[in-house]
Motif scaffolding. Sequence first.
Motif, PDB file in Angstrom:
ATOM      1  N   LYS B  53       2.491  12.759  20.645  1.00 40.83           N
ATOM      2  CA  LYS B  53       1.087  13.037  20.296  1.00 40.83           C
ATOM      3  C   LYS B  53       0.358  11.756  19.891  1.00 40.83           C
ATOM      4  O   LYS B  53       0.890  10.949  19.143  1.00 40.83           O
ATOM      5  N   GLU B  54      -0.862  11.589  20.367  1.00 38.80           N
ATOM      6  CA  GLU B  54      -1.661  10.420  19.993  1.00 38.80           C
ATOM      7  C   GLU B  54      -2.257  10.603  18.606  1.00 38.80           C
ATOM      8  O   GLU B  54      -2.909  11.623  18.338  1.00 38.80           O
ATOM      9  N   ILE B  55      -2.040   9.635  17.754  1.00 43.15           N
ATOM     10  CA  ILE B  55      -2.531   9.715  16.374  1.00 43.15           C
ATOM     11  C   ILE B  55      -3.018   8.331  15.937  1.00 43.15           C
ATOM     12  O   ILE B  55      -2.941   7.363  16.691  1.00 43.15           O
ATOM     13  N   HIS B  56      -3.504   8.253  14.710  1.00 49.13           N
ATOM     14  CA  HIS B  56      -3.820   6.975  14.089  1.00 49.13           C
ATOM     15  C   HIS B  56      -3.020   6.858  12.784  1.00 49.13           C
ATOM     16  O   HIS B  56      -2.884   7.839  12.045  1.00 49.13           O
ATOM     17  N   ALA B  57      -2.507   5.680  12.524  1.00 51.01           N
ATOM     18  CA  ALA B  57      -1.932   5.384  11.212  1.00 51.01           C
ATOM     19  C   ALA B  57      -3.066   4.811  10.366  1.00 51.01           C
ATOM     20  O   ALA B  57      -3.805   3.940  10.828  1.00 51.01           O
ATOM     21  N   VAL B  58      -3.228   5.326   9.153  1.00 54.84           N
ATOM     22  CA  VAL B  58      -4.357   4.953   8.289  1.00 54.84           C
ATOM     23  C   VAL B  58      -3.809   4.399   6.982  1.00 54.84           C
ATOM     24  O   VAL B  58      -2.951   5.016   6.353  1.00 54.84           O
ATOM     25  N   ILE B  59      -4.307   3.218   6.578  1.00 51.61           N
ATOM     26  CA  ILE B  59      -3.780   2.560   5.383  1.00 51.61           C
ATOM     27  C   ILE B  59      -4.926   1.969   4.567  1.00 51.61           C
ATOM     28  O   ILE B  59      -5.748   1.224   5.093  1.00 51.61           O
ATOM     29  N   LYS B  60      -4.968   2.281   3.273  1.00 57.15           N
ATOM     30  CA  LYS B  60      -5.964   1.686   2.365  1.00 57.15           C
ATOM     31  C   LYS B  60      -5.615   0.204   2.173  1.00 57.15           C
ATOM     32  O   LYS B  60      -4.440  -0.143   1.974  1.00 57.15           O
ATOM     33  N   ALA B  61      -6.625  -0.661   2.207  1.00 60.18           N
ATOM     34  CA  ALA B  61      -6.384  -2.101   2.156  1.00 60.18           C
ATOM     35  C   ALA B  61      -5.635  -2.529   0.892  1.00 60.18           C
ATOM     36  O   ALA B  61      -4.847  -3.477   0.917  1.00 60.18           O
ATOM     37  N   SER B  62      -5.849  -1.819  -0.213  1.00 60.86           N
ATOM     38  CA  SER B  62      -5.180  -2.213  -1.464  1.00 60.86           C
ATOM     39  C   SER B  62      -3.682  -1.938  -1.419  1.00 60.86           C
ATOM     40  O   SER B  62      -2.951  -2.349  -2.317  1.00 60.86           O
ATOM     41  N   ASN B  63      -3.216  -1.249  -0.369  1.00 63.03           N
ATOM     42  CA  ASN B  63      -1.783  -0.970  -0.235  1.00 63.03           C
ATOM     43  C   ASN B  63      -1.083  -1.891   0.758  1.00 63.03           C
ATOM     44  O   ASN B  63       0.076  -1.665   1.104  1.00 63.03           O
ATOM     45  N   VAL B  64      -1.776  -2.909   1.229  1.00 64.12           N
ATOM     46  CA  VAL B  64      -1.171  -3.858   2.159  1.00 64.12           C
ATOM     47  C   VAL B  64      -0.813  -5.150   1.403  1.00 64.12           C
ATOM     48  O   VAL B  64      -1.640  -5.682   0.665  1.00 64.12           O
ATOM     49  N   MET B  65       0.413  -5.592   1.556  1.00 60.91           N
ATOM     50  CA  MET B  65       0.863  -6.855   0.974  1.00 60.91           C
ATOM     51  C   MET B  65       0.970  -7.897   2.081  1.00 60.91           C
ATOM     52  O   MET B  65       0.956  -7.572   3.270  1.00 60.91           O
ATOM     53  N   ILE B  66       1.095  -9.162   1.671  1.00 62.78           N
ATOM     54  CA  ILE B  66       1.257 -10.255   2.630  1.00 62.78           C
ATOM     55  C   ILE B  66       2.562 -10.981   2.318  1.00 62.78           C
ATOM     56  O   ILE B  66       2.884 -11.209   1.149  1.00 62.78           O
ATOM     57  N   ALA B  67       3.321 -11.326   3.357  1.00 60.31           N
ATOM     58  CA  ALA B  67       4.546 -12.102   3.177  1.00 60.31           C
ATOM     59  C   ALA B  67       4.525 -13.302   4.100  1.00 60.31           C
ATOM     60  O   ALA B  67       3.976 -13.244   5.217  1.00 60.31           O
ATOM     61  N   THR B  68       5.109 -14.402   3.620  1.00 62.10           N
ATOM     62  CA  THR B  68       5.260 -15.591   4.470  1.00 62.10           C
ATOM     63  C   THR B  68       6.756 -15.865   4.628  1.00 62.10           C
ATOM     64  O   THR B  68       7.574 -15.421   3.823  1.00 62.10           O
TER      65      THR B  68
END
Lengths: 69, 69, 69, 69, 69, 69
Positions: B53-68
């Motif tokens: 099934k075609e869907i979208h994954a939705v994420i609030k920006a405050s729940n995204v972290m950054i890693a290097t």
Amino acid sequence: MKLSARNVLKGEVKKLTPGMVNTEVVVELAGGAEIVAIITKQSAEGLALAEGKEIHAVIKASNVMIATD
Amino acid sequence: MKLSARNVLKGEVKKLTPGMVNTEVVVELAGGAEIVAIITKQSAEGLALAEGKEIHAVIKASNVMIATD
Amino acid sequence: MKLSARNVLKGEVKKLTPGMVNTEVVVELAGGAEIVAIITKQSAEGLALAEGKEIHAVIKASNVMIATD
Amino acid sequence: MKLSARNVLKGEVKKLTPGMVNTEVVVELAGGAEIVAIITKQSAEGLALAEGKEIHAVIKASNVMIATD
Amino acid sequence: MKLSARNVLKGEVKKLTPGMVNTEVVVELAGGAEIVAIITKQSAEGLALAEGKEIHAVIKASNVMIATD
Amino acid sequence: MKLSARNVLKGEVKKLTPGMVNTEVVVELAGGAEIVAIITKQSAEGLALAEGKEIHAVIKASNVMIATD
């Protein structure tokens, strides 16, 4: 370090918008899509984020929602 | 409905693992990467999620972290 | 991997309670306090978590609240 | 008030950095470790937070990740 | 205990669905609307939740999104 | 768009406080209670939020806690 977060998406920093406490990071993913992160300003500085830098966007699975049209 | 969440990534359901309360949803994004969501079992049923099934994954920006590296 | 999450607390796994989708992980921190994490069962298996294993509890700063008496 | 959040860690406020909307709170935990919280500026004022004040850091278990070396 | 979370909504427990790790709690708010919480099973037991019990739903402001039609 | 988030509460914007990165949105719910959201400034502008505008507050169930007196 190996992390329990299931979602680690490769990309590069496209734009940084620093505030007084938080910094908005726009990431261009490998596949072309964009993802936006809000992290603390101190984290952004600690990671030496800059436009063009290769990074990963990391998301805990419990923070992902699903939407249908 | 238009949502404040900044991250809406197009994909399709690759695998569903239902538990008693939550369901794990593995999504294959348009670019080929995978993303995993944990949503309530009732949400998964309410959206009639199924493999392919075609869907979208939705994420609030405050729940995204950054890693290097 | 270096992560934007500001909170990385050293500890060891005290107890694991697996469900069908999620696993509860009780961590004993270096200072003696306990912290509980809910991660996906697959993450717990991927990290080979077991009682006594040394790990870090990782928390994004935007997910920490403050309480006073 | 008794709360469902499983993680309540005793500490004291070490540093406050107010922005226009959010305030960063650095907490020194009883065991010596530090933990950082981002809460709204209005919450920080409503709790009368100040350096040296005894507080608790509160975290929902579903927001804790696990990392291994 | 006074908490930094800005959102504390009065209601009563309408339905409990326990799993192996988490419990789903359906809350009927004072105004008639419903709100659903996923908390750990052990939290639900620790709070002695039961249908009809008066409780509060508590939400950190950074976890609330806005949608328009 | 139909969303997996279980909590969608009808209300109207009562007050907006923009910062450099985030905007605080105070919402008056249909039942009279208030709920506060922190979203990115760009989201607030993209949704054309203004005092009096009818909106919905949206919350993922895993981000709701329960408290008892």
